[in-house]
Design an enzyme around this catalytic site. Structure first.
Site, short mmCIF file in Angstrom:
data_model
loop_
_atom_site.label_atom_id
_atom_site.label_comp_id
_atom_site.label_asym_id
_atom_site.label_seq_id
_atom_site.Cartn_x
_atom_site.Cartn_y
_atom_site.Cartn_z
N ARG A 103 -19.16 -17.26 -14.95
CA ARG A 103 -18.32 -18.27 -14.30
C ARG A 103 -18.11 -19.51 -15.20
O ARG A 103 -18.63 -19.57 -16.30
CB ARG A 103 -18.97 -18.67 -12.98
N CYS A 107 -11.01 -24.64 -18.89
CA CYS A 107 -11.07 -25.97 -19.47
C CYS A 107 -10.42 -26.94 -18.49
O CYS A 107 -9.26 -26.74 -18.11
CB CYS A 107 -10.34 -25.99 -20.81
N ASN A 141 -17.88 -26.42 -8.45
CA ASN A 141 -19.31 -26.18 -8.27
C ASN A 141 -20.07 -26.68 -9.49
O ASN A 141 -19.74 -26.33 -10.62
CB ASN A 141 -19.57 -24.68 -8.10
N GLU A 142 -21.06 -27.52 -9.23
CA GLU A 142 -21.92 -28.04 -10.30
C GLU A 142 -21.14 -28.39 -11.56
O GLU A 142 -21.37 -27.84 -12.64
CB GLU A 142 -23.04 -27.04 -10.61
N CYS A 148 -15.67 -28.80 -24.42
CA CYS A 148 -14.72 -27.73 -24.75
C CYS A 148 -14.02 -28.14 -26.04
O CYS A 148 -13.74 -29.31 -26.26
CB CYS A 148 -13.74 -27.55 -23.60
N CYS A 150 -11.04 -26.86 -27.25
CA CYS A 150 -9.68 -26.29 -27.32
C CYS A 150 -8.68 -27.35 -27.78
O CYS A 150 -8.99 -28.54 -27.86
CB CYS A 150 -9.29 -25.70 -25.97
N CYS A 153 -8.11 -30.32 -25.39
CA CYS A 153 -9.22 -31.29 -25.40
C CYS A 153 -9.17 -32.14 -26.66
O CYS A 153 -9.39 -33.36 -26.61
CB CYS A 153 -10.56 -30.57 -25.31
N GLU A 300 -27.52 -27.09 -1.88
CA GLU A 300 -28.24 -25.84 -2.14
C GLU A 300 -29.73 -26.19 -2.14
O GLU A 300 -30.15 -27.10 -2.87
CB GLU A 300 -27.86 -25.26 -3.51
N TRP A 309 -31.15 -15.30 -14.85
CA TRP A 309 -30.99 -15.49 -16.30
C TRP A 309 -32.35 -15.80 -16.93
O TRP A 309 -32.52 -15.81 -18.12
CB TRP A 309 -30.00 -16.60 -16.63
C1 GLA Z 1 -26.66 -23.19 -8.83
C2 GLA Z 1 -25.29 -22.77 -8.38
C3 GLA Z 1 -25.28 -21.61 -7.43
C4 GLA Z 1 -26.30 -20.61 -7.85
C5 GLA Z 1 -27.64 -21.27 -7.88
C6 GLA Z 1 -28.81 -20.33 -8.11
O1 GLA Z 1 -27.24 -24.20 -8.15
O2 GLA Z 1 -24.53 -23.81 -7.83
O3 GLA Z 1 -24.01 -21.05 -7.40
O4 GLA Z 1 -25.96 -20.12 -9.09
O5 GLA Z 1 -27.61 -22.19 -8.91
O6 GLA Z 1 -28.69 -19.54 -9.18
ZN ZN Z 2 -10.51 -27.69 -23.56
#
Ligand code: GLA
Ligand code: ZN
Length: 644
Positions: A103, A107, A141-142, A148, A150, A153, A300, A309
């Site tokens: 994921r 960019c 998300n996060e 980057c 590219c 950028c 979360e 990972w």
């Molecule tokens: C992060 C992400 C989630 C998931 C968790 C746990 O916090 O936001 O999508 O990947 O880690 O792996």
């Molecule tokens: Zn870029």
């Protein structure tokens, strides 16, 4: 307190949705977060939108009275989009396009990506604008700084520099580019920090600007999405889930334009035996609350063994599922959303455990979660109460960036210093705020400023005024080192803070993993480590001297009277008890009440409102602990919380 779960209907057979929602309802789950990675199901081909499956899922939750937080799926552009427009993919530090398969493959600066992102976000907002079940939005998300390499950028960076410096002469001067013949004679010569060599060889002024711009990208990207959502749903409640990552955004700027902060909270399940190791997540929680200085969400929350990972870590010990969620509430998280309802049976994260295991048989952790949901009902009355604090620790985003770019000495970390200061006070059961550099500090009595490395004039003035008016300031080594360009200041340390501290540093010794000793005038002695400023006092008095090395007898810790206030200068970093000694002395001086005899790892915070206050007492340790608070005998099992 409200409890939620992260749920991925698109990962499960539809037949499970109803059962899952029913069990959620029965258990006391109040909300679910959905869809933050589901772009390929929401727009299966260019311009062809399909919300039917999400509607179905939302309807199921709606019937059960469960609210929905919708994530915008911009973290994961679908394959068809990457195939048609490979220019949306980020480039690595070798200037080559990153392959897809995981994921975050976009960019933030790509104009084509922005066009597609705008369309999917608008479509979602329009589709759900009248939904009474969708009560909040999570952007992407996060989000991490947009590192980057590219074309888009690079171009953006050059324009950003033109806007900041106007001329190349000015830029060359600010960066000191004369060193190693690095002066630019044309804007096009400016490259991003390509890889292939150690970053520490690059010009620190250039690197700090690069970090600033990549952090600004994130702020701007979140604001771009928030604007789209608000143009359709003017009163939408919008957040993004953040965390402590390697390329941190500027939390304060990022959330300025959003409605509330949300944080992904994964406290460690491995409790160290070494008492010097600070493992509590209280510091992170206090930092998150301090971003907007208001209550926040956990988007979360730890639910099971973490891994995928990385090798899997210990499963949460009995008490942790409930205890760590309650700990978050005790620090201002009114809503806690657990990641995730059930452990994935598919995809790369199948070993990052949710509340329910692969088997779909609810077990011990789920039982504890159900218990948490019951307890949360009792805590609903405290939603919206505040943590009033007289003590603040100042966290400077720019110092974090700059210290990350040029590590000072072996073993030194800026965040560790924040933790040590925080812990020194939190240890005695007082509320502690962690605040950003632009926060108003006038309401506090004590402000701790560890390693304020990059100077901002406003902050200097603010701290002087604060001390003048009777506040206590605690400064440490590595303060006032760099000007706003990340260049060294030609003055004896702590430069702009020397008058406030009433002392100056004649020489310093980066001792790294080595240790030394400091001896206080009252006879107490402590181990010091990492760094030793050899201090000469001007107006300050000496609290402690070094008792080791060639500077034995030189001042190590000083105290200066400044206006009506006091300023400590800690010229070295040390064991935790050293910070605790200063904390007690500052608390006594300011007449702030505290609990001097709390056992280690018992955490006390107080939430209050006009109607009164409630005290949360949490045993953040693996052993049972008994102690006394205000005459009341309390015994807590491992990770148990009581409120009194
Ligand atoms: C992060 C992400 C989630 C998931 C968790 C746990 O916090 O936001 O999508 O990947 O880690 O792996
Ligand atoms: Zn870029």
């Amino acid at each position: 307190m409200r409890i939620g779960v992260d749920y991925y209907p698109e990962h499960w057979d539809e037949s499970l949705w109803e059962q899952d929602a029913e069990l959620m309802k029965k258990t006391g789950v109040r909300l679910v977060r959905l869809a933050e990675f589901a772009w390929c199901r929401l727009e299966p081909s260019d311009g062809d939108f399909d919300f039917s499956w999400l509607d179905k899922a939302i309807d199921i939750f709606s019937e059960k009275g469960i609210e929905v937080v919708l994530g915008t799926p911009t973290n994961c552009p679908p394959r068809w989009l990457c195939e048609a427009h490979p220019e949306i993919l980020p480039a690595g530090d070798n200037a080559e396009i990153n392959p897809i398969g995981i994921r975050g493959h976009r960019c933030l600066n790509s104009p084509v990506f922005r066009r597609y992102a705008e369309r999917i976000v608008r479509q979602m907002a329009e589709h759900y604008r009248d939904s009474s079940t969708v009560t909040a939005w999570q952007i992407d998300n996060e989000l991490e700084a947009n590192i980057c390499y590219c074309e888009s950028c690079n171009k953006k960076h050059i324009e950003w520099l033109k806007g900041k410096y106007g001329t190349l002469e000015e830029l060359n001067r600010a960066y000191g580019n004369v060193v190693w013949s690095g002066e630019y004679s044309a804007w096009e010569q400016i490259d991003p920090p390509y890889g292939g060599y150690n970053r520490a060889w690059l010009n620190p002024a250039y690197m700090l600007d690069y970090r600033r711009r990549t952090a600004e990208d994130v702020t701007e990207f979140a604001a771009f999405q928030a604007d789209i959502i608000r143009s359709v749903i003017p009163d939408a409640k919008i957040t993004t889930n953040t965390w402590f990552c390697s390329e941190m955004p500027d939390f304060y700027k990022l959330f300025e334009g959003l409605d509330f902060v949300s944080y992904d909270n994964y406290p460690t399940t491995i409790i160290p035996n070494e008492p010097e190791d600070i493992y509590t997540h209280a510091v992170h929680l206090d930092l998150m609350r301090g971003i907007k200085q208001q209550s926040f969400w956990i988007m979360e929350q730890l639910s099971g063994a973490m891994g995928c990972w990385m090798p899997m870590q210990k499963t949460p010990r009995p008490g942790m599922i409930k205890g760590y969620a309650l700990q978050a509430f005790a620090h201002g998280a009114d809503t806690v959303v657990h990641f995730r309802w059930r452990t994935a049976n598919i995809g790369a994260e199948m070993h990052w455990h949710g509340l329910i295991d692969h088997s779909n048989v609810p077990g011990r952790r789920f039982e504890e979660f159900a218990d948490l949901c019951r307890e949360a009902e009792n805590l609903t009355q405290y939603i919206g109460t505040e943590l009033d604090s007289k003590i603040a620790v100042l966290y400077s985003v720019e110092s974090e960036y700059a210290l990350g770019l040029q590590p000072q000495t072996e073993g030194f970390s800026y965040m560790e210093q924040i933790k040590l200061m925080h812990q020194a006070f939190a240890r005695f059961g007082v509320n502690v705020d962690i605040i950003g550099e632009s926060a108003d500090i006038s309401k506090y009595r004590i402000v701790c400023v560890p390693a304020l490395y990059v100077v901002h004039e406003d902050t200097v003035k603010k701290l002087c005024k604060f001390a003048e008016n009777g506040g206590t300031v605690i400064l440490t080594a590595r303060s006032g080192v760099k000007d706003e360009h990340n260049n060294c200041i030609m003055q004896q340390l702590p430069t702009v803070y020397a008058e406030l501290a009433g002392c100056h540093v004649s020489e310093y010794d980066p001792i790294g993993w080595g240790t030394g000793k400091v001896l206080f005038t009252d006879g107490e002695s402590f181990t010091c480590k990492q760094w030793c400023d050899i201090i000469e006092t001007d107006t300050a008095r000496v609290l402690a001297q070094y008792d080791s090395d060639f500077y034995a007898g030189s001042p190590a810790v000083t105290l200066n009277l400044y206006g009506k206030g006091e300023v400590y200068y800690l010229g070295t970093f040390g064991e935790r008890r050293l910070y605790e000694k200063l904390a007690r002395s500052a608390l006594d001086e300011q007449g702030i009440e505290y609990f001097p005899d709390l056992p280690m790892n018992v955490e006390v915070t107080t939430r209050s409102s006009e109607g009164g206050s409630v005290r949360f007492v949490f045993n953040n340790s693996k052993k049972e602990q008994s102690f006394n608070i205000n005459g009341e005998e309390i015994c807590l099992r491992p990770f148990e919380m009581k409120y009194i």
